[in-house]
Every structure is written in structure tokens, then in C-alpha cells.
Write an enzyme that holds these catalytic residues in place. Sequence first.
Site, mmCIF file in Angstrom:
data_model
loop_
_atom_site.group_PDB
_atom_site.id
_atom_site.type_symbol
_atom_site.label_atom_id
_atom_site.label_comp_id
_atom_site.label_asym_id
_atom_site.label_seq_id
_atom_site.Cartn_x
_atom_site.Cartn_y
_atom_site.Cartn_z
ATOM 1 N N ASN A 25 -1.056 1.207 6.384
ATOM 2 C CA ASN A 25 -0.441 0.053 5.832
ATOM 3 C C ASN A 25 -0.021 -0.686 7.131
ATOM 4 O OD1 ASN A 25 -0.698 1.731 3.435
ATOM 5 N ND2 ASN A 25 1.701 2.256 3.395
ATOM 6 N N GLY A 26 -0.385 -1.819 6.626
ATOM 7 C CA GLY A 26 0.009 -3.062 7.771
ATOM 8 C C GLY A 26 -0.781 -4.054 8.100
ATOM 9 N N HIS A 35 32.759 -38.214 -8.388
ATOM 10 C CA HIS A 35 31.686 -38.952 -9.434
ATOM 11 C C HIS A 35 31.732 -38.402 -10.697
ATOM 12 C CE1 HIS A 35 30.267 -41.605 -6.288
ATOM 13 N NE2 HIS A 35 29.640 -40.612 -5.479
ATOM 14 N N LYS A 44 26.478 -16.409 -11.907
ATOM 15 C CA LYS A 44 26.702 -15.073 -11.991
ATOM 16 C C LYS A 44 28.127 -14.919 -12.621
ATOM 17 C CE LYS A 44 23.246 -13.342 -10.422
ATOM 18 N NZ LYS A 44 22.517 -14.324 -11.089
ATOM 19 N N ARG A 50 4.001 0.328 -6.781
ATOM 20 C CA ARG A 50 3.906 -0.656 -5.495
ATOM 21 C C ARG A 50 2.610 -1.782 -5.602
ATOM 22 N NH1 ARG A 50 6.505 1.643 -1.034
ATOM 23 N NH2 ARG A 50 5.105 0.725 0.538
ATOM 24 N N CYS A 89 0.846 -1.141 0.119
ATOM 25 C CA CYS A 89 -0.188 0.154 -0.075
ATOM 26 C C CYS A 89 0.942 1.280 -0.088
ATOM 27 C CB CYS A 89 -1.066 -0.029 1.178
ATOM 28 S SG CYS A 89 -1.680 -1.441 1.510
#
Length: 612
Positions: free
Chosen positions: A101-102, A507, A488, A27, A2
Amino acid sequence: MCGIVGAAAGRDVPEILLAGLQRLEYRGYDSAGIAIQPREATSIDRRRTLGKVAELLEDVKREPMSGCTGIAHTRWATHGAPSEQNAHPHISNDRICLVHNGIIENFESLRDELKGTGREFTSETDSEVIVHLVDSYYEESNDLLRAVKEAVQRLDGAYAIGVMCRDEPGRIVAARLGSPLVVGVGIGEHYIASDVLALRPVTDRFIYLEEGDLVDITADALSFWNVDDESVIRTSVRIQAGTDEADKGAYRHHMQKEIHEQASVVRRTLEGRIGAERVLEAALGVEASTILDETDSITLVGCGTSYYAASVARYWIEEIAGISCNVEIASEFRYRSLVVPPKSLFVSLSQSGETADTLAALRIAVDAGFAHTITICNVPTSSLARESELVFDMNAGIEIGVASTKAFTAQLVDLLLLTILLARRKGGAPSREPELVRELRQLDKAIDEVLKLDSAISRLAQEFMDRPHALFLGRGPLFPVALEGALKLKEITYIHAEGYPAGELKHGPLALVDEDMPVVAIAPGNELLEKVRSNLQEVRARGGRLFVFADAAAGFESTDGEVSVIELPTIHETLAPILYTVPLQLLAYHVAVLRGTDVDQPRNLAKSVTVE
């Protein structure tokens, strides 16, 4: 995901708030709203819309708003479906107005308590509990600051809030715990926002609220209190123009910048998703509880780096949650016959959310009868997000370097949160959740310690500059990290590199080991350490040059010309795959710089692979 924007100023603020919401659209959200306190009226003018900010803008154009104080919000549904009724801001008694928010974990008990006093609720949200709670305390004190202070003491979970009162014009009280909130400092005006990006057009000075902070805001003054209700001074910082995420800033390459952002990415990924000792389930979305309850097995699908993140998570899910986990390469998943167990959850992973193979795999999974689908991605408006039942936004921010770094770290953090939630339901040891949440809170500090090894790893990179091949070894959940480290190196240096489980060395791959083959070993001091030691002795016996990333507990020592040891901070073994990824990214980066390759745009590769 949010977004919050608020302002107390000497000029009209609706345009500023709406522009701030537009800058937060990245967002992800499903509704938007704004509340303004008109200059001369003892009322609050509120507008809410289901859908995009553009629709809210059209509403305001049709009926203009005017006022010097206001709060605005974009909502991603957690408690309650997307609807205008559930959109923020919320109002109690036509007097107290709030954005939040939360996740409030104890909202049900608070709601029952407040309903018992005759208060009526008009939404399904946990957020509406807060506005009624503040209003109930305001009835006793007639002081907005005091009412907010008393209300937040009752909240369990995570929150960032901005609160206005009809009877106290020109004032906003804001607070945060577990969710981000920043104060913007102007001349004769002050702001709040969940991200500095929202306020960049109006100020370059910001105050980052600390955990548990509360701030009283007017156009001319700011007053701060800490978690212990002590008056404190918070210092502002200046963020210069040109330091947006899409800018390299002081770094030489985007990849270098993104590697060094990872501590902050971890903090951002966790914000609003963990309480003191619990993962906040509702942060996954409205249907999270139902979907997790109906999951008896899980299939993780991704490509490249995302596949390696999924491979780490398989160890976590089977060990911690105790349920069966299958990991698939998306491009292979598309072309084989499927046997789908009942109550099976399909999880797709992609930085862009547009990876063609992964998107095709999701569509096949839906047709094949997977019970539910979740995507973990970095773009909440992407195709994967739109076509999945739940979206777990990585919150990594824009990643420009083609070789993924911070997105991989964010994926691992999100996968561990998902693992903890599955364990809570599926009989995993309940005592591990508080322990792992506490360890996750310290992860950013450990990453910062690793980033301080940058110079040492840069020197180590000289050993790889002219080598045509390299071998990376790991065991258990560190084996996929070896695969990622090798990826990478090959992506950006064009050195042929392979990741291998250390136990498989004898192996076959041991035939490649000689004095020209650098061997990178990932060897934290865990229960597999002695096995790894034995494998590394096999390398030394063939004249191989060893480069070991280990903690102090592993007890490795550098020996001139044979073994080079980079000592990492000690960390909980479950989080080791996340931490040990960072030095391997730095190694690849510095080797690429020495070799003069195009670090950010390596040949033949694209950031978002949207073709088969």
C-alpha cells in the site's frame, strides 16, 4: 484505500485472509489477490482477480488453496489501470512475493535501474519495483530480512509492505512508512493488516508499527527494528469486543466519540498521501496528473457542512495555488444557467456520496462541459464515487451522528492536499509545500491539545443553555468556520444561531446584539486580528457577551461577565480553520447535552439526504 492482510500460522490461512479482505471492502478497491505458501511445496500459489473479493472467493472454491503462510490484498488503482496484471500480490523470479500500500515516488528511476540488469516487468505499478528490488538484494544475501531492510532504504514515498520468500517458508517480513500497518498477535500465529478490523475474528491483541518500523514474523516469534535499524520491543494493546466504529464505546453519544476521534482521523487521512515534504499525487488515482495539468479553474460544490468546507478551501486555492475558485451550494447550482470556463475542474463534496442535490449537480456539470470531475467523499463505493473521474476518499471511518464532525475535518485536510497539488502545477510558491506538509504532520497533536479543553468548554456551555439565539463571527477563512459553528449549534441544540463575517457586523446584525445575545468570536493571532478586535469592541459597546476562541498571540484576556476566552494552541495560519472547528463542535455538543436534545438524531434531519 488498499487493504493488506497476512498470516504466519500453524494452521491453514487462506480462509482467514479472504475473510480479512472482506472486512476491508469498505475501503474501496478495484482488484484483489492472495498468495499462499503450500505446506510441502517449494512454490507460491497466487490468485488474482479484477473486481470484487467475491470473485476471488469463487476462484479459491473452484481450486482450493492450502498453506500456513500467506499474504492478500485489495487494490485501488494509482499507478496503472485496474487489471488482473496490475493486481497484487506481485512476484519476482517465482521467489519473492509482495503486497504494498502507498506510493513510491522514485519508482521510475528504480525501474530503469532494475531493467538495466535484465529484470522484466509485467505490470504498470510502482509496487512491482519493490518486489524486484527485494529479489535483487536477496540474490546477494539469501536472507529475506536483510533483503527487505536494504530495499526499503532505497524507497522514497509512502509504503506498507508484506513480503514472503519461496525459499524461507513460514516467514513474512513487513515494514511501514507513511501507510498504516498493524501486527495481530495470536497463540502460535501472527498476522499483519492495514486495519485491525480485518483481524478482529482471530485476535484482540495488536501491535501498531511506528513510522519506519520493520517486523520479522513467524508463527511463533516477532522481531522488530526501528527506522534506525535498531532492535526494539513493541508493546501490544488489547482491543475489546464491541469497540468497532459503529459502537459508542465509553462515550455517551456517537457525536461525542466522533469529535474525539478527529486526531486519529487526520492521521488516517494523511497516511499514504504525504512523503517527508511532498504530497503524493498518485494517491488521488491513475489520472490525477493529467487532470491537474489540465485544470485552470475549479468549482467546488456541496451542501451544508460540505459547502462550508468548500468555502474554506476557496481561500486556500486562490491564495496558495493562485487559480480561480468558485464555490456553489449544490441545491442552487442545479437551477441556474452555467458559464463553464475552459479547463475547469468540478469537485463535489459529500460525506455519504449519495446526497441527491450534489449528485444532480455532478451530472449537470458533466453535461455542461466541465473538463474533469473529482469527488471527495467518505464512501468510496457511493454514487458520487462511481460517477466521478477521480475519488478522494476521506478515510474518516463510519460517521453515525447526523451532525457531521470528523468528516468535515477530513474534508478540509483533503482539500488542503488538493490545493497543494494544484499549487505545484500552477505557479504557487514551491517553498510552501514542504512547510505545509510538515505542519500537517503536527496537526493531530494540536487537535489532541484542543480536546483537552473539553471540560472548560463544557463549563462555558452553561452560558448558552437558556439563550434563544447566538451569533458566530470570523474573518477570512475563519468566516466559513463561524458558519459551520453556528450550523452545529442550531442542528443539535435547536438554538437559532447565525454565522457572520465580523466585518459585516455593523451592516445589520449589530441591531440584534444586547446582553441576551452570546457572541462567539474566532480570533487567531493572524493578519486580520486587529480588524476582529475592532469588531468585537462594537459588541462590547452594546452590552453583548463575548466568547472568544483565540491563541496566545491574539492577546485576549477574560473579563468577569463580559469576555470569556478559550485559549487554543498556536498553529500555522493555513491550518487554523481545521483546528478552530473542533472547539465549536465541543461547544455545540455540550449545550445539546445540557438542553436534553437528541444529540445523534436531531429532529427533522437525516444523515444522508437522498431527496431533493
